[in-house]
Design a protein around this motif. Structure first.
Motif, PDB file in Angstrom:
ATOM      1  N   CYS A  10      21.240  63.528  38.004  1.00 25.38           N
ATOM      2  CA  CYS A  10      21.842  63.002  39.230  1.00 25.38           C
ATOM      3  C   CYS A  10      21.627  63.960  40.396  1.00 25.38           C
ATOM      4  O   CYS A  10      21.753  65.174  40.245  1.00 25.38           O
ATOM      5  N   THR A  11      21.280  63.435  41.552  1.00 27.18           N
ATOM      6  CA  THR A  11      21.091  64.288  42.718  1.00 27.18           C
ATOM      7  C   THR A  11      22.357  64.383  43.555  1.00 27.18           C
ATOM      8  O   THR A  11      22.343  64.928  44.635  1.00 27.18           O
ATOM      9  N   CYS A  52      24.156  62.201  45.284  1.00 32.54           N
ATOM     10  CA  CYS A  52      24.045  61.598  46.616  1.00 32.54           C
ATOM     11  C   CYS A  52      25.387  61.632  47.327  1.00 32.54           C
ATOM     12  O   CYS A  52      26.434  61.559  46.702  1.00 32.54           O
ATOM     13  N   CYS A  89      20.340  52.994  40.781  1.00 35.89           N
ATOM     14  CA  CYS A  89      20.277  54.422  41.096  1.00 35.89           C
ATOM     15  C   CYS A  89      19.112  54.662  42.051  1.00 35.89           C
ATOM     16  O   CYS A  89      18.107  53.964  41.988  1.00 35.89           O
ATOM     17  N   VAL A  90      19.270  55.647  42.938  1.00 31.29           N
ATOM     18  CA  VAL A  90      18.165  55.957  43.851  1.00 31.29           C
ATOM     19  C   VAL A  90      16.970  56.524  43.089  1.00 31.29           C
ATOM     20  O   VAL A  90      15.862  56.530  43.604  1.00 31.29           O
ATOM     21  N   TRP A 115      29.791  62.715  41.148  1.00 33.43           N
ATOM     22  CA  TRP A 115      30.072  61.325  40.795  1.00 33.43           C
ATOM     23  C   TRP A 115      30.177  61.162  39.286  1.00 33.43           C
ATOM     24  O   TRP A 115      29.466  61.807  38.534  1.00 33.43           O
ATOM     25  N   CYS A 134      26.987  57.511  46.269  1.00 31.20           N
ATOM     26  CA  CYS A 134      26.245  57.061  45.088  1.00 31.20           C
ATOM     27  C   CYS A 134      25.877  55.596  45.251  1.00 31.20           C
ATOM     28  O   CYS A 134      26.737  54.755  45.487  1.00 31.20           O
ATOM     29  N   SER A 135      24.609  55.295  45.145  1.00 36.34           N
ATOM     30  CA  SER A 135      24.233  53.915  45.440  1.00 36.34           C
ATOM     31  C   SER A 135      24.563  52.986  44.282  1.00 36.34           C
ATOM     32  O   SER A 135      24.688  51.790  44.479  1.00 36.34           O
TER      33      SER A 135
END
Ligand code: SF4
Ligand code: SF4
Ligand code: SF4
Ligand code: SF4
Lengths: 178, 428, 569
Positions: free
Chosen positions: A146-147, A149, A53-54, A36, A152-153
Motif C-alpha cells: 500500500c502506498t 494514499c 486500488c490505485v 488505511w 484510499c481509492s
C-alpha cells in the motif's frame, strides 16, 4: 498607507494566522501516524478491493489466521460451492488465480495457506469462509504494498465503508479468538 | 470421514450464518503440526514521510535561491525534474500540498480527525515560502507542476478573457474541495488527481485518459492544471501577492523594450498601464464605489443559491447516498439490492437511524453551502471589480500572484543579458 | 549545429512513433473486454458445467485444467505487459521530450516590438471582453447551481411524515381490526402486546441534548397512564386529588390541541387516597378514532370526542382497591370494557363491564369471583373468535366480548396481580410474581386448569410490568431489572440477565429490538434473540413510569412532567 506597508501589514497578519494554526495543528497532531485498513467485520467482499486500488495489483490480499481455522476437509474458502471432488483440481477451486495452497496435515485436517503474490484480493475465498466456515480468512490491506494514499481509492468505493485509518503502530485489524 | 465437514456445514447453515462463528472448532493436532504465523508486514511509509518534509524544505530553499538570487532558468528546470522524480515517481505523489489542503479543512471542521504532522508541514511550508518569496514551490518543487512543465513544447498565449474566465474555475474548485473535505464527504482533489496514475504507472483507465488529455493540452497551453484548476495554486496566488520579495523580469531597470511581453507561457506578465486622463479616472472610481455597494448583494445571492444547492451536493457524501439508495431499494427484491444496501443491512442499523445520520450530514451541507456560494459570489465579484479599476503600472512586471517563478522570462530581458555578459566576462 | 539538431529531430520522430505504438498497444490491452478475473470466462464455465454432468470424464477435466492454466497465465501476463508498456511509454516520451527540446531552441514566441499594438484603446477592448467573460462565467456557475437544486432530488424521507401529513379519516363506525392493528389505541397497543406496528422510528435518542426528540410538551397534571395514539392525535390524562384532566396533543408538532377537566355533575364521591406510585390517573385511556375514553382512580369514566367535548360520564366508585385502581380501558367494536375487580373473592364485588361507546350505558355485566386486580383487560383475536383476557386471583379467564359470557378459566393465579396478560398464536400468557408464567391454550371451554395449560415457569416473574412475546420467546422484566427470556416452544428459560435500573414501564418491541425504559428514564435496547445482547442505552433525562406508546414516526415516552415524542423533526 503605501502599497508596500499595506502588504507588509497583511503579510504579518497572514503569518500570524498561519503560525497560530500551525501551532494548534502541531499540538493536536501529537498522535500516532495512521494507515488505511479494512475492518473485516464490516467488509462484505464486494470484490471492489481487487479492482479499485490505485495499484494495478491491489494492495489488498486475503490473510488467513490459522488459529481460527477449522482445517476442514471441505473448505468453503477453497472449494467451489459444488466441487466435483475434494481435490486440488482447477475445476474445484474457488480462487480464480489458484492462490490458496491446500496441504494435508493429518486425518482429517488440511491447511490452507495463501500465496500472496498470486492473490488479487477478490475476496471470493473470504466470502466462502465467512458464510459457511469460521471466518478465519479475511481481506487486509498489505502495508508492504500500500502506498498509503491520502484518500484510499478503495475506501472511496467501498460499499460498506469498511476502510478507515488506523494507528500505524497497529496497522492490521486481524480477527482473533474473542 | 470425507463428508463430515459437509454435514457440519449443513448444521451450521441451519443455525443461521452468524458472524465469525466458530462453526468448526480449531483442532488439536496430534502430529505436532505448527500453525503458520499470519504475516503482518509493517507500513513502509512512516520514516519516509519525515524525509519528505526535509526534502521539501531543501527543495523550497533551493528553488527560491535559484530564482531570486541565481536567476537560473536551467537550475529551476532541473530542480523541477528532480522533484518530479523524487516526489512524483519515487514517492508516488502522496501526500502533496495540494491534497493536504483537504486534510487541513477536515481537521478544522472535524475535531476527531488528527492531522498528521507531515501533512500539516506539506500544507504550511510552501505557503510560508510564498509569503516571502513568491511561488518558488510551483516551479521547482511541485511534481504536478513539473510534469506539465516538461511537456510544454509549443506555448501559445490564451486570449486574456479566456485566461481570466478559466482562472475562476480554480477558485470554485478550491471552494468545492474544502466544502467536500470539511463535510467529510470525500477528498475530491485526490479522487480526481490527473497525474498520480502516471507517477504510479497504473491507475484507472478514465483517470489515465484524463491525465493524458491534460498533458496533451499542456504541450501548447502552459500548465493548464496549475493555472485553471489547482486549488492550492489559489492559496499560493493569494500568499504570493503579499510576498516580501518577488520575481522581477529584469535584474536592473525596465527599459520598456517589450521583448519579454510574450515570453511568459503562463500569462503572468502584467503590462504597463496606459496613461488615463482625470475624467477617466474619476469615472472609474465612481464605478468602483457602485460595484463595492453591489458586491454584498452578489455574494448574498450566490450564498443563498449555494445553501439551496447544498442538498443535491450532499449526494457526494456516502451516508446521504446510502440513505437515498436504501430508500429507493426498499421495495425492490433482495436480488436487485446494491452492495451498499446489502452492507447496510448487515450492520443492523435501522433505516430511521440511517436517515437521521444522513439528515444531519445534509444539514452540514446546507450550512456549508452558504459559505461555498458566498465564496463563489465573492470571487466573481472581486474579479469583476478588478476589471473595473484602472491599474497603475509603469514597468513590465511579473504578477505577484500568477507568476510561477519559472524564470523563463529572464533571458528575454536585454538588461539581464547585459548583466550576465558583464558577470561572465562577455562570453555568453 | 544544424547537423546535431537534425539528429535530435530524427531521434524525436522515432521516439514519438515508438511511444505512439506503445500507446496503441496499451489502449488495446485496456479496452479489450476481459472479466475481472480468470474464472469469469464463459468458456471456463461451460466446461465446468460439462464436467459436473459427467464428473468422471477425464478428457473434459484435462481440457478445463489446461484452459484454467492458460487463463491464469494470460491474466498475470497482461498485468506484466501493462506494467512494461507503462515504463516503455514513459521512457519513450521522455526521450521524445528531450529530443524535441534539443532540436528546437525556439520555445517561446518573441514579440516584434514594432508590430504589437499598444494603446489605451486596445487595452480597454481587452478589459471589456474580460468583463463579459467573467460575467458569463458567473452566470454559468449560477445556472449550474440552479440546475443542481432543480434537477437533482435529494430529499431524505422523514420517518412517519407522510402518515402524519395525511391522517386517515376518522371512520364513522367502530374501527376494523385491520385499522386497530396499525394504531396504538389502548394500553400497550393492539392486543396489549407492546409490539409496535412497523412504524419507522429512531432507536437512538438523547432527551437532554434534544437528539431525535421531535418535540417535548409539558403535561400539567401527572399520571402513571401511558399515552394512546390515533394517527396524528395523542391522548393522555393526569389527575390529582382535586382535578382530573384529559389532554389531546398534536403528534406532528407537540402542540396541546385541547385540555379538558372532567365535568362532574352533583356531589363528588369520596374515595380512598391511592398509593403514591399508583396515583390518581393510573388507567390508560382508549380511543376508537371517534371518541377518547378515560378513567381515573375515582372510578369515573368519561368519553370525549376528538374536539374535546365531553360526551358522557359514568361513575362506578368508590372502588375497593388497596393501592388505588389502575386497570386500563379496553375496546371491542362499540363496547368499552372495564375490569372492575375489587375487594376479595369472599365478598364478591368484582365484575367485568361493557359500556356502549356512544352513550356510556351498560350493555352487559359479568360478575367475577376474584380478588382485586391491577392488571388490565385485553381484547385478543383468536381463531375461534375474539376474547377478552382478565387476570385476577384465583383465575386466568377469557370472556366473549360480544356477550360477556365466560369462555374459559384456569385456576393458576394467586396473590396480587398487576401484569396484563398477552396472547400470541393461540396461546395466552399470564404472569404473577409468586406463581410465575403460565401458557394457556386459548381454545378451551370451561375450567381448563388441567387440560390446556401448556407450561409454567417460575423464573423471573415480574410484579408490575407485563410480559412480551416475539413469537419464539417470552420476555419478562422484573421491577429490579431482572430480564428473563423463555422459549415459547417448551417453556424453558433461555437466558437471564440482571439489567441496571428499576422498571415500572412494560417492555416494547420494535422490529427485533426490545426497548426497556427504567424509572430514571434510561431506555435500554436489547436484541430480541436466543442470546442476551445489549445494543445501547438512551437517556431521556426525566423519570419514567409509564409504558412507551408508538405512532407514525414517533415513540412517545411520558416523563414525570413532560411527554416526549421521539422522532425526526
Ligand atoms: S471494497 Fe469494502 S466491502 Fe468490498 S471487498 Fe473491499 S473492504 Fe470489502
Ligand atoms: S479467492 Fe481472491 S482473495 Fe481469496 S486468495 Fe484467491 S485471489 Fe485472494
Ligand atoms: S491506500 Fe491507495 S494503495 Fe493503499 S489500498 Fe488504498 S488505494 Fe490501494
Ligand atoms: S518567471 Fe516569468 S515566465 Fe515564469 S511565470 Fe513568472 S513571469 Fe512567467
Amino acid at each position: 498607507m503605501s502599497r508596500t506597508s499595506r502588504r507588509d501589514f497583511l503579510r504579518g497578519l497572514t503569518l500570524l494566522g498561519v503560525g497560530a494554526a500551525t501551532g494548534v495543528g502541531i499540538v493536536r497532531a501529537g498522535q500516532d501516524d495512521t494507515v488505511w485498513q479494512i475492518d473485516p467485520m464490516k467488509c462484505i467482499q464486494c470484490g471492489r478491493c481487487a479492482t479499485h486500488c490505485v495499484l494495478a495489483e491491489s494492495a489488498v490480499k486475503a490473510v488467513h489466521v490459522h488459529l481460527l481455522c477449522g482445517h476442514c476437509d471441505l473448505c468453503t474458502a477453497f472449494f467451489e460451492p459444488e466441487p466435483i471432488d475434494l481435490n486440488t483440481g482447477a475445476e474445484n477451486q474457488l480462487c480464480p488465480t489458484g492462490a490458496i495452497e491446500r496441504n494435508f496435515i493429518e486425518e482429517p485436517y488440511f491447511s490452507y495457506v495463501i500465496d500472496e503474490p498470486l492473490c488479487i484480493g477478490c475476496g471470493k475465498c473470504v466470502k466462502g469462509c465467512e458464510m459457511f466456515g469460521n471466518g478465519s480468512m479475511f481481506l487486509q490491506i498489505r502495508h508492504d504494498r500500500c502506498t498509503n494514499c491520502n484518500a484510499c481509492s478503495i475506501g472511496d468505493a467501498c460499499p460498506s465503508k469498511a476502510i478507515s485509518r488506523v494507528p500505524a503502530s497497529t496497522p492490521y485489524l486481524l480477527k482473533s479468538t474473542h | 470421514m470425507k463428508r463430515i465437514a459437509l454435514t457440519l456445514l449443513l448444521l451450521g447453515l441451519a443455525t443461521g450464518a452468524a458472524w465469525a462463528e466458530e462453526r468448526f472448532p480449531p483442532p488439536e493436532f496430534e502430529t505436532g503440526y505448527e500453525l503458520p504465523d499470519t504475516a503482518t508486514p509493517p507500513p513502509r511509509t512512516l520514516t519516509w514521510e519525515r524525509i519528505d518534509v526535509a526534502v521539501l524544505v531543501l527543495a523550497l530553499s533551493l528553488a527560491t535561491w535559484l530564482v531570486l538570487r541565481k536567476r537560473s532558468r536551467r537550475g529551476v528546470a532541473w530542480l523541477g525534474v528532480g522533484s518530479l522524480i523524487y516526489f512524483g515517481f519515487f514517492r508516488e505523489g502522496c501526500v502533496c500540498p495540494v491534497g493536504a489542503t483537504q486534510n487541513v479543512a477536515l481537521a478544522i471542521f472535524d475535531s476527531s480527525y488528527a492531522l498528521p504532522f507531515c501533512v500539516l508541514m506539506f500544507f504550511v511550508l510552501p505557503l510560508g515560502f510564498a509569503l516571502f518569496a513568491g511561488r518558488s514551490f510551483c516551479s521547482g518543487v511541485c511534481p504536478l507542476g513539473a510534469i506539465q512543465e516538461v511537456v510544454l513544447l509549443r506555448p501559445v498565449g490564451l486570449p486574456d478573457f479566456l485566461e481570466r474566465a478559466l482562472r475562476t474555475l480554480a477558485y470554485v474548485y478550491l471552494g468545492l474541495a474544502v466544502y467536500f473535505a470539511a463535510t467529510g464527504a470525500a477528498f475530491v482533489i485526490c479522487r480526481y488527481d490527473p497525474f498520480v496514475g502516471f507517477f504510479r504507472l497504473s491507475g484507472g483507465f478514465n483517470m489515465l485518459v484524463l491525465g493524458g488529455c491534460f498533458l496533451l493540452i499542456g504541450v501548447f497551453v502552459g500548465r493548464p492544471y496549475c493555472r485553471f484548476l489547482c486549488p492550492y495554486g489559489v492559496l499560493l496566488d493569494l500568499a504570493g501577492r503579499l510576498s516580501r520579495w518577488r520575481v522581477s523580469i529584469t535584474p536592473a531597470a525596465c527599459v520598456q523594450c517589450r521583448l519579454c511581453e510574450e515570453s511568459c507561457p503562463y500569462g503572468a506578465i502584467a503590462l504597463p498601464s496606459p496613461r488615463r486622463d482625470a475624467r477617466a479616472r474619476a469615472a472609474a472610481s465612481r464605478r468602483l464605489i457602485l460595484l463595492l455597494v453591489l458586491l454584498p448583494l452578489l455574494v448574498s445571492v450566490f450564498a443563498y443559491l449555494g445553501s439551496r444547492a447544498g442538498k443535491p451536493l450532499s449526494l457526494v457524501h456516502p451516508t446521504v447516498d446510502l440513505a437515498l439508495r436504501v430508500a429507493a431499494e426498499r421495495d425492490l427484491s433482495d436480488a436487485k439490492a446494491s452492495d451498499e444496501t446489502v452492507a447496510f443491512r448487515k450492520t443492523g442499523e435501522t433505516i430511521v437511524d440511517l436517515n437521521v445520520r444522513a439528515r444531519d450530514r445534509q444539514a452540514a451541507f446546507v450550512a456549508g453551502g452558504w459559505w461555498l456560494g458566498g465564496w463563489i459570489g465573492l470571487v466573481i465579484g472581486i474579479m469583476l471589480i478588478g476589471l473595473f479599476t484602472l491599474p497603475v503600472r509603469i514597468d513590465y512586471e511579473a504578477d505577484r500572484g500568477r507568476c510561477l517563478s519559472c524564470a523563463r522570462c529572464f533571458p528575454y530581458c536585454p538588461t539581464g543579458h547585459d548583466r550576465r555578459r558583464t558577470l561572465t566576462g562577455g562570453a555568453a | 549545429m544544424t547537423g546535431l539538431r537534425a539528429t535530435w529531430r530524427s531521434i524525436a520522430a522515432i521516439a514519438v512513433v515508438f511511444s505512439f505504438i506503445v500507446l496503441i498497444v496499451m489502449l488495446g490491452l485496456y479496452l479489450r473486454p476481459t472479466g475481472e478475473d480468470p474464472l469469469d470466462s464463459a468458456k471456463w464455465q461451460d466446461l465446468k458445467r460439462e464436467l459436473s454432468d459427467r464428473p468422471a470424464d477425464q478428457v473434459v477435466a484435462d481440457r478445463l485444467r489446461k484452459l484454467d492454466l492458460d487463463l491464469r497465465r494470460e491474466y498475470f501476463g497482461r498485468r506484466e505487459t501493462i506494467r512494461l508498456g507503462g515504463t516503455l511509454l514513459l521512457i519513450g516520451l521522455l526521450i521524445a521530450l528531450v529530443a524535441i527540446k534539443r532540436s528546437d531552441r525556439r520555445i517561446n514566441p518573441v514579440v516584434d516590438p514594432l508590430v504589437m499594438e499598444f494603446s489605451a484603446r486596445a487595452m480597454d477592448r481587452k478589459v471589456v471582453r474580460s468583463r463579459w467573460a467573467i460575467g458569463i462565467t458567473g452566470l454559468l456557475l449560477f445556472g449550474g447551481m440552479a440546475y443542481l437544486l432543480a434537477a437533482v432530488p435529494a430529499e431524505i424521507p422523514v420517518p412517519g411524515a407522510a402518515e402524519l401529513e395525511s391522517p386517515g379519516a376518522v371512520d364513522q363506525g367502530p374501527p376494523t381490526v385491520e385499522v386497530l392493528a396499525r394504531q396504538w389505541a389502548s394500553f400497550r397497543g393492539y392486543e396489549g402486546s407492546g409490539v409496535a406496528p412497523d412504524f419507522e422510528v429512531p432507536l437512538t435518542w438523547d432527551g437532554a441534548a434534544g437528539e431525535n426528540i421531535a418535540w417535548k410538551t409539558a403535561i400539567p397534571l401527572s399520571g402513571a397512564n401511558s399515552p394512546v395514539v390515533w394517527n396524528d392525535r395523542v391522548f393522555l390524562t393526569g389527575a390529582n386529588e382535586k382535578k382530573e384532566e384529559v389532554y389531546c396533543i398534536d403528534a406532528k408538532t407537540g402542540a396541546m390541541l385541547w385540555k379538558k377537566g372532567l365535568i362532574v355533575a352533583g356531589r363528588r364521591e369520596e374515595f380512598d387516597e391511592p398509593m403514591e406510585d399508583t396515583g390518581y390517573a393510573a388507567p390508560t385511556a382508549a380511543t376508537d378514532g371517534r371518541y377518547v375514553f378515560v378513567m381515573f382512580a375515582s372510578a369515573r369514566v368519561a368519553a370525549f370526542d376528538f374536539e374535546g367535548r365531553q360526551v358522557w360520564l359514568k361513575s362506578f366508585g368508590p372502588l375497593d382497591s388497596s393501592y388505588g385502581y389502575s386497570s386500563s380501558l379496553s375496546l371491542f367494536e362499540d363496547k368499552l370494557l372495564l375490569q372492575l375487580d375489587q375487594g376479595y373473592r369472599d365478598d364478591p364485588k368484582s365484575r367485568l363491564l361493557a359500556l356502549d361507546t356512544a352513550t356510556g350505558k351498560t350493555v352487559w355485566e359479568t360478575p367475577r369471583v376474584v380478588d382485586s386486580s391491577w392488571a388490565s383487560p385485553v381484547v385478543v383475536y383468536t381463531e375461534s373468535g375474539p376474547q377478552v383476557l382478565l387476570s385476577a386471583a384465583p383465575i386466568a379467564a377469557a370472556y366473549d366480548p360480544e356477550t360477556g359470557a365466560e369462555l374459559w378459566t384456569a385456576e393458576v393465579i394467586e396473590g396480587e396481580v398487576a401484569p396484563t396478560p398477552i396472547y400470541r398464536d393461540g396461546v395466552a400468557y399470564f404472569v404473577q410474581e409468586d406463581v410465575g408464567l403460565f401458557a394457556i391454550l386459548a381454545s378451551g371451554k370451561g375450567n381448563v386448569t388441567e387440560s390446556h395449560v401448556l407450561f409454567s415457569n417460575e423464573d423471573g416473574a415480574p410484579d408490575v410490568t407485563s410480559p412480551l412475546v416475539d413469537g419464539e420467546r417470552i420476555y419478562l422484566l422484573a421491577t429490579d431489572g431482572y430480564l428473563t427470556c423463555i422459549r415459547v416452544a417448551d417453556g424453558e428459560t433461555i437466558w437471564q440477565e440482571d439489567l441496571e435500573g428499576n422498571y415500572y414501564a412494560s417492555p416494547s418491541l420494535v422490529g427485533d429490538v426490545l426497548l426497556l425504559t427504567d424509572m430514571d428514564g434510561v431506555t435500554r435496547k436489547v436484541a430480541a434473540g436466543d442470546g442476551f445482547k445489549l445494543l445501547g442505552e438512551n437517556a431521556l433525562g426525566e423519570k419514567v413510569d409509564a409504558s412507551a406508546a408508538f405512532g407514525p414516526g414517533r415513540i412517545y415516552l411520558r416523563g414525570k412532567k413532560h411527554l416526549y415524542a421521539i422522532g425526526v423533526k
